[in-house]
Scaffold this active site. Structure first.
Site, PDB file in Angstrom:
ATOM      1  N   CYS A 133       0.889  -1.246   0.064  1.00 38.04           N
ATOM      2  CA  CYS A 133      -0.135  -0.030   0.031  1.00 38.04           C
ATOM      3  C   CYS A 133       0.887   1.282   0.117  1.00 38.04           C
ATOM      4  O   CYS A 133       1.489   1.686   1.077  1.00 38.04           O
ATOM      5  CB  CYS A 133      -0.992   0.095   1.394  1.00 38.04           C
ATOM      6  SG  CYS A 133      -2.006   1.418   1.334  1.00 38.04           S
ATOM      7  N   CYS A 136      -0.517   4.201   2.088  1.00 40.23           N
ATOM      8  CA  CYS A 136      -0.485   3.975   3.824  1.00 40.23           C
ATOM      9  C   CYS A 136       1.161   4.293   3.936  1.00 40.23           C
ATOM     10  O   CYS A 136       1.383   4.819   4.952  1.00 40.23           O
ATOM     11  CB  CYS A 136      -0.607   2.561   4.084  1.00 40.23           C
ATOM     12  SG  CYS A 136      -2.003   1.793   3.107  1.00 40.23           S
ATOM     13  N   ASP A 137       2.067   3.639   3.348  1.00 43.22           N
ATOM     14  CA  ASP A 137       3.363   3.545   3.581  1.00 43.22           C
ATOM     15  C   ASP A 137       4.607   4.458   2.932  1.00 43.22           C
ATOM     16  O   ASP A 137       5.565   4.593   3.377  1.00 43.22           O
ATOM     17  CB  ASP A 137       3.815   2.133   3.474  1.00 43.22           C
ATOM     18  CG  ASP A 137       3.293   1.077   4.614  1.00 43.22           C
ATOM     19  OD1 ASP A 137       2.716   1.738   5.610  1.00 43.22           O
ATOM     20  OD2 ASP A 137       3.013   0.160   3.981  1.00 43.22           O
TER      21      ASP A 137
END
Ligand code: FAD
Ligand code: NAP
Length: 311
Positions: A133, A136-137
């Site tokens: 992701c 997200c990261d």
């Protein structure tokens, strides 16, 4: 016993919930094991849903969907469904927490989840430099070099997203042709921060106690290469989430394709009356938000008809 249970709160489940409640069903519950919105919430951009004039991220795009459904009476419960059992007058949902709920009919919209590539070190360093992701990261790698694995739409689009944050993106793909849409590939080719590493596979994710430190690659022609990166984003496709439809004998309660997708007809009906499957879970799914949403609407309208005739 409730009228309709919907399993999964992605675009398919939420649209099924909207059409079922707005179509007059009073007792409808949607069960979602994580955050409503589905897998598009892990996307950094969506630009191909009709009517969108400004490219937006997946979380912002999905945010109004749940609120719209609850306004028409959809109940949303944050519960993970373990399996669906056929009972004489409908279905029984078994939840992971051990509780149960009977429903006259069920629409299953459990979608899919990112696949692992099966590379040495991938599982060991998952969450410590290996990610699926970018939204997200990606920020953890601000100003650093990262690698992206895959040649589909997700890999190309997320490589472009990461190129805005990171100093360089190695796009590693095992062929020199792409599944991704040609216009996305062209955009990536024009991006100076993306280096295409083609006809190459990752043999090992390297790391130490701090996490990922690099990758060992080999090319089709036998040459090898090592890349020093603290992060690799793996976008090698999706695995369908069909386990809720498992029976007790190692099979499924309805007919499936050999790939594990649910067989449906044009009304999203499965082989079991009173059970529908929508979105990425169904056979021949185009794996698009607009199609998943369309499936949800089709199934909900048919469920209303089914309840009128059978209960
Ligand atoms: P999902 O979105 O997968 O939703 C399923 C839901 O069910 C999830 O919320 C999950 O938590 C829940 N669930 C699963 N199992 C259970 C259980 N046992 N109990 C309770 N809940 C459960 N499509 C586009 O059209 N345009 C794009 O630009 C685009 N970009 C994408 C980018 C990325 C990074 C990804 C991963 C996908 C992208 N897609 C895009 C594809 C799109 O997201 C999917 O086709 C769509 O989300 C499928 O919707 P769905 O409702 O079938 O399933
Ligand atoms: P995908 O289309 O299945 O592509 C997976 C990619 O990973 C392929 O290039 C494949 O290579 C490669 N791959 C598979 N296994 C591998 C392995 N073990 N090692 C190395 N590489 C491997 O998956 P996706 O990109 O996640 O897309 C999934 C679905 O969502 C698609 O239908 C896609 O169109 C849709 N989606 C749409 C959008 C959009 O509409 N904008 C955005 C994202 C996703 P090969 O090509 O050689 O097989």
């Amino acid at each position: 016993m409730i009228d309709l249970a919907i399993i999964g709160g992605g675009p398919a489940g939420l649209t099924a919930g909207l059409y079922a409640t707005r179509g007059g069903l009073k007792n409808v519950i949607m069960y979602e094991k994580g955050m409503p919105g589905g897998q598009i919430t892990s996307s950094s951009e969506i630009e191909n849903y009709p009517g969108i004039s400004v490219v937006t991220d997946g979380i912002s795009f999905m945010a109004p969907w749940s609120e719209q459904c609850t306004r028409f009476g959809l109940k949303i419960e944050m519960k993970s469904v373990e399996r669906v059992e056929k009972i004489s007058n409908g279905f029984c949902l078994h939840f992971e927490d051990g509780s149960k709920q009977e429903a006259k009919c069920v629409i299953v919209c459990t979608g899919s989840k990112p696949r692992r590539a099966g590379i040495k070190g991938e599982n060991e360093f998952f969450g410590r430099g290996v990610s699926t992701c970018a939204t997200c990261d990606g920020f953890f790698y601000k100003g650093k070099e990262v690698a992206v694995l895959g040649g589909g739409n997700t890999a190309i689009e997320e490589a472009l997203y990461l190129s805005e944050i990171c100093s360089k993106v190695y796009l590693i793909h095992r062929r020199d042709e792409f599944r991704a849409a040609p216009n996305s590939v062209e955009r990536a080719k024009k991006c100076e921060k993306i280096e295409f590493v083609l006809n190459a596979v990752v043999d090992e994710v390297l790391g130490d106690s701090s996490g990922v430190t690099g990758l060992r690659l080999s090319y089709k022609d036998g040459k090898t290469r090592q890349i020093e990166v603290p992060g690799i984003f793996v976008f090698v496709g999706l695995d369908v989430l069909n386990n809720v439809l498992s029976d007790n004998n190692g099979g499924f309660i309805c007919e499936m394709t050999p790939q594990g997708n649910v067989k449906v007809n044009l009304k999203m009906q499965t082989s079991l009356p009173g059970l529908w499957a929508c979105g990425d879970l169904r056979q021949d799914a185009p794996k698009q938000v607009v199609c998943a949403a369309g499936d949800g609407a089709v199934a909900a309208l048919d469920a209303i008809e089914y309840l009128r005739n059978h209960h």
